[in-house]
Design a protein around this motif. Structure first.
Motif, PDB file in Angstrom:
ATOM      1  N   THR A  14       0.858  -1.175   0.000  1.00 55.85           N
ATOM      2  CA  THR A  14       0.000   0.000   0.000  1.00 55.85           C
ATOM      3  C   THR A  14       0.900   1.232   0.000  1.00 55.85           C
ATOM      4  O   THR A  14       2.123   1.125   0.121  1.00 55.85           O
ATOM      5  CB  THR A  14      -0.904   0.038   1.242  1.00 55.85           C
ATOM      6  N   PHE A  15       0.303   2.397  -0.130  1.00 58.99           N
ATOM      7  CA  PHE A  15       1.114   3.607  -0.044  1.00 58.99           C
ATOM      8  C   PHE A  15       1.800   3.696   1.316  1.00 58.99           C
ATOM      9  O   PHE A  15       2.932   4.169   1.427  1.00 58.99           O
ATOM     10  CB  PHE A  15       0.246   4.849  -0.273  1.00 58.99           C
ATOM     11  N   GLY A  16       1.106   3.207   2.356  1.00 55.29           N
ATOM     12  CA  GLY A  16       1.699   3.215   3.690  1.00 55.29           C
ATOM     13  C   GLY A  16       2.941   2.351   3.769  1.00 55.29           C
ATOM     14  O   GLY A  16       3.970   2.767   4.310  1.00 55.29           O
ATOM     15  N   SER A  17       2.867   1.147   3.197  1.00 56.60           N
ATOM     16  CA  SER A  17       4.016   0.243   3.258  1.00 56.60           C
ATOM     17  C   SER A  17       5.140   0.696   2.329  1.00 56.60           C
ATOM     18  O   SER A  17       6.315   0.512   2.628  1.00 56.60           O
ATOM     19  CB  SER A  17       3.580  -1.186   2.908  1.00 56.60           C
ATOM     20  N   VAL A  18       4.784   1.303   1.198  1.00 59.58           N
ATOM     21  CA  VAL A  18       5.798   1.800   0.270  1.00 59.58           C
ATOM     22  C   VAL A  18       6.584   2.949   0.903  1.00 59.58           C
ATOM     23  O   VAL A  18       7.800   3.037   0.780  1.00 59.58           O
ATOM     24  CB  VAL A  18       5.148   2.271  -1.053  1.00 59.58           C
ATOM     25  N   MET A  19       5.879   3.818   1.628  1.00 58.47           N
ATOM     26  CA  MET A  19       6.516   5.004   2.186  1.00 58.47           C
ATOM     27  C   MET A  19       7.129   4.765   3.571  1.00 58.47           C
ATOM     28  O   MET A  19       8.149   5.376   3.918  1.00 58.47           O
ATOM     29  CB  MET A  19       5.499   6.147   2.279  1.00 58.47           C
ATOM     30  N   TYR A  20       6.508   3.867   4.363  1.00 64.81           N
ATOM     31  CA  TYR A  20       6.943   3.708   5.756  1.00 64.81           C
ATOM     32  C   TYR A  20       7.173   2.253   6.158  1.00 64.81           C
ATOM     33  O   TYR A  20       7.347   1.952   7.330  1.00 64.81           O
ATOM     34  CB  TYR A  20       5.894   4.324   6.702  1.00 64.81           C
ATOM     35  N   GLY A  21       7.140   1.347   5.185  1.00 61.38           N
ATOM     36  CA  GLY A  21       7.295  -0.069   5.505  1.00 61.38           C
ATOM     37  C   GLY A  21       8.740  -0.466   5.763  1.00 61.38           C
ATOM     38  O   GLY A  21       9.629   0.372   5.919  1.00 61.38           O
ATOM     39  N   LYS A  22       8.976  -1.781   5.765  1.00 62.19           N
ATOM     40  CA  LYS A  22      10.304  -2.305   6.095  1.00 62.19           C
ATOM     41  C   LYS A  22      11.307  -2.121   4.957  1.00 62.19           C
ATOM     42  O   LYS A  22      12.505  -2.012   5.198  1.00 62.19           O
ATOM     43  CB  LYS A  22      10.185  -3.791   6.449  1.00 62.19           C
ATOM     44  N   ASN A  23      10.817  -2.124   3.737  1.00 62.62           N
ATOM     45  CA  ASN A  23      11.727  -2.064   2.590  1.00 62.62           C
ATOM     46  C   ASN A  23      11.514  -0.769   1.808  1.00 62.62           C
ATOM     47  O   ASN A  23      10.857  -0.742   0.765  1.00 62.62           O
ATOM     48  CB  ASN A  23      11.493  -3.277   1.678  1.00 62.62           C
ATOM     49  N   THR A  24      12.047   0.310   2.336  1.00 64.84           N
ATOM     50  CA  THR A  24      11.898   1.619   1.685  1.00 64.84           C
ATOM     51  C   THR A  24      13.185   2.080   1.006  1.00 64.84           C
ATOM     52  O   THR A  24      13.283   3.225   0.573  1.00 64.84           O
ATOM     53  CB  THR A  24      11.468   2.676   2.725  1.00 64.84           C
ATOM     54  N   GLU A  25      14.164   1.183   0.918  1.00 67.16           N
ATOM     55  CA  GLU A  25      15.470   1.579   0.367  1.00 67.16           C
ATOM     56  C   GLU A  25      15.355   2.081  -1.071  1.00 67.16           C
ATOM     57  O   GLU A  25      15.984   3.086  -1.442  1.00 67.16           O
ATOM     58  CB  GLU A  25      16.453   0.403   0.413  1.00 67.16           C
ATOM     59  N   GLU A  26      14.541   1.388  -1.892  1.00 69.70           N
ATOM     60  CA  GLU A  26      14.406   1.793  -3.295  1.00 69.70           C
ATOM     61  C   GLU A  26      13.798   3.191  -3.398  1.00 69.70           C
ATOM     62  O   GLU A  26      14.254   4.021  -4.199  1.00 69.70           O
ATOM     63  CB  GLU A  26      13.537   0.788  -4.049  1.00 69.70           C
ATOM     64  N   LEU A  27      12.771   3.443  -2.598  1.00 67.92           N
ATOM     65  CA  LEU A  27      12.120   4.745  -2.626  1.00 67.92           C
ATOM     66  C   LEU A  27      13.089   5.847  -2.213  1.00 67.92           C
ATOM     67  O   LEU A  27      13.202   6.881  -2.883  1.00 67.92           O
ATOM     68  CB  LEU A  27      10.893   4.741  -1.705  1.00 67.92           C
ATOM     69  N   LEU A  28      13.804   5.626  -1.114  1.00 71.81           N
ATOM     70  CA  LEU A  28      14.754   6.622  -0.626  1.00 71.81           C
ATOM     71  C   LEU A  28      15.889   6.843  -1.626  1.00 71.81           C
ATOM     72  O   LEU A  28      16.385   7.965  -1.778  1.00 71.81           O
ATOM     73  CB  LEU A  28      15.316   6.189   0.730  1.00 71.81           C
ATOM     74  N   SER A  29      16.281   5.778  -2.315  1.00 68.36           N
ATOM     75  CA  SER A  29      17.339   5.893  -3.312  1.00 68.36           C
ATOM     76  C   SER A  29      16.903   6.784  -4.479  1.00 68.36           C
ATOM     77  O   SER A  29      17.666   7.648  -4.941  1.00 68.36           O
ATOM     78  CB  SER A  29      17.727   4.507  -3.836  1.00 68.36           C
ATOM     79  N   GLU A  30      15.675   6.579  -4.950  1.00 66.86           N
ATOM     80  CA  GLU A  30      15.151   7.411  -6.036  1.00 66.86           C
ATOM     81  C   GLU A  30      15.026   8.864  -5.584  1.00 66.86           C
ATOM     82  O   GLU A  30      15.327   9.796  -6.346  1.00 66.86           O
ATOM     83  CB  GLU A  30      13.788   6.889  -6.500  1.00 66.86           C
ATOM     84  N   LEU A  31      14.569   9.080  -4.350  1.00 71.57           N
ATOM     85  CA  LEU A  31      14.418  10.438  -3.837  1.00 71.57           C
ATOM     86  C   LEU A  31      15.773  11.131  -3.704  1.00 71.57           C
ATOM     87  O   LEU A  31      15.907  12.329  -3.988  1.00 71.57           O
ATOM     88  CB  LEU A  31      13.700  10.415  -2.484  1.00 71.57           C
ATOM     89  N   THR A  32      16.781  10.373  -3.283  1.00 73.57           N
ATOM     90  CA  THR A  32      18.135  10.938  -3.167  1.00 73.57           C
ATOM     91  C   THR A  32      18.647  11.396  -4.526  1.00 73.57           C
ATOM     92  O   THR A  32      19.243  12.472  -4.656  1.00 73.57           O
ATOM     93  CB  THR A  32      19.097   9.890  -2.574  1.00 73.57           C
TER      94      THR A  32
END
Length: 334
Positions: free
Chosen positions: A294-312
């Motif tokens: 869900t958006f919750g798990s994508v943004m705050y779940g256990k595996n957010t490394e990919e999201l944070l990498s794209e944001l960086t």
């Protein structure tokens, strides 16, 4: 309520078409160029009205519509009545031309008011459920333009417009062009938070379009609507718990399309800001992440490394607004 609204629309079309016939008589006497065929409404006056019609010798529907420009300026109240009356035609090709004229004319606030006063809103909503997909698309375009008007939005709410829009948007056999027109209408309606609750059933459809395999114009229009919804803090839990394709979101963040990036980052930023403002615990999203994406798990779940990498990566984007939004989302996620 839905049945009464549909009945009201049909009644309105009959009344307005008769009035438009009378308007034609007035226009003809003044040598106006805009004409419309008249309908015979009283059995007792058949012969008399038949003679009158022959004297007036109105232009055929095809010729009449050729005299209505596809791009118009400010309408008079009489011209608005005639255009609305033309919506009663059974010829789909002619009907599409009238709807296009109304859509173009509705670029002006004055014309939006005149179309409403002439009784056009229930007819446009009625045509949104036409059996012809082309007519539906033209009606959606016209409604999309007249909907950017507060009084028209109130009237459309009374007609339960949101129910019809959501129903048509969720039809599986729609063409991409029809879906795009419906999405534009949904976006214009969702500018006002008053519509949000009744439009919530459309959210899953919007989320499905956040996929790289979907046409970019559908992606962008869906994101525009989602940004409107995300501006409403009261909808945070409904949005954050929606099922979403995590890989699709990550791929969209690597898009080269500036508009898509801006809307997606704005959407994520609005959600993150609301979470922090309302001091919602991250723990519930950690637990949720193990069950479904869900958006919750994508943004705050256990595996957010990919999201944070794209944001960086986006924090150093050449577009300053994208860079700032990426930084804002990153801060609110950590």
């Amino acid at each position: 309520m839905a049945a009464s609204a549909r009945l009201a629309a049909v009644c309105a079309s009959v009344i307005i078409f008769g009035f438009a016939g009378f308007a034609y008589y007035l226009f003809s006497s003044k040598n106006r160029k805009l004409k419309i065929e008249t309908n015979q409404s009283s059995q007792d006056n058949d012969d008399k009205q038949e003679k009158e019609r022959s004297k007036l010798a109105p232009a055929s529907p095809q010729k009449t519509l050729k005299r209505v420009p596809s791009v118009v300026g400010l309408l008079s109240s009489e011209e608005a009545v005639v255009l609305v009356g033309m919506l009663a035609t059974q010829d789909n090709e002619q009907l599409k031309r009238v709807l296009t004229t109304i859509a173009n004319g509705a670029a002006f606030t004055t014309n939006q008011d005149l179309i409403r006063d002439a009784g056009g809103l229930p007819l446009l909503l009625f045509l949104l459920e036409s059996k012809s997909k082309d007519v539906q698309e033209s009606a959606a375009n016209a409604l999309s333009n007249v909907a950017v008007n507060h009084k028209n939005q109130i009237a459309l709410q009374d007609l339960q417009c949101s129910t019809v829009v959501v129903k048509q948007l969720n039809q599986g056999e729609n063409s991409d062009s029809l879906q795009l027109s419906l999405l534009r209408l949904l976006t214009n309606l969702s500018v006002s938070t008053e519509w949000h609750e009744s439009l919530l059933p459309a959210l899953p459809r919007l989320i499905k379009y956040l996929n790289p395999d979907v046409r970019k114009d559908l992606q962008l229009q869906s994101l525009k609507a989602l940004v409107n919804f995300s501006c409403n803090p009261d909808l945070f839990m409904q949005i954050i718990t929606l099922k979403v394709d995590k890989s699709g979101i990550i791929q969209l963040l690597s898009s080269e399309d500036i508009d898509i990036l801006l809307r997606l980052l704005t959407f994520l930023s609005n959600l993150a800001t609301t979470k922090n403002m309302r001091k919602i615990s991250r723990k519930q999203f950690l637990q949720e992440g193990s069950k479904e994406s869900t958006f919750g798990s994508v943004m705050y779940g256990k595996n957010t490394e990919e999201l944070l990498s794209e944001l960086t990566y986006l924090k150093s984007h050449r577009d300053a607004e994208i860079s700032n939004l990426a930084a804002k989302v990153s801060v609110n996620l950590t």
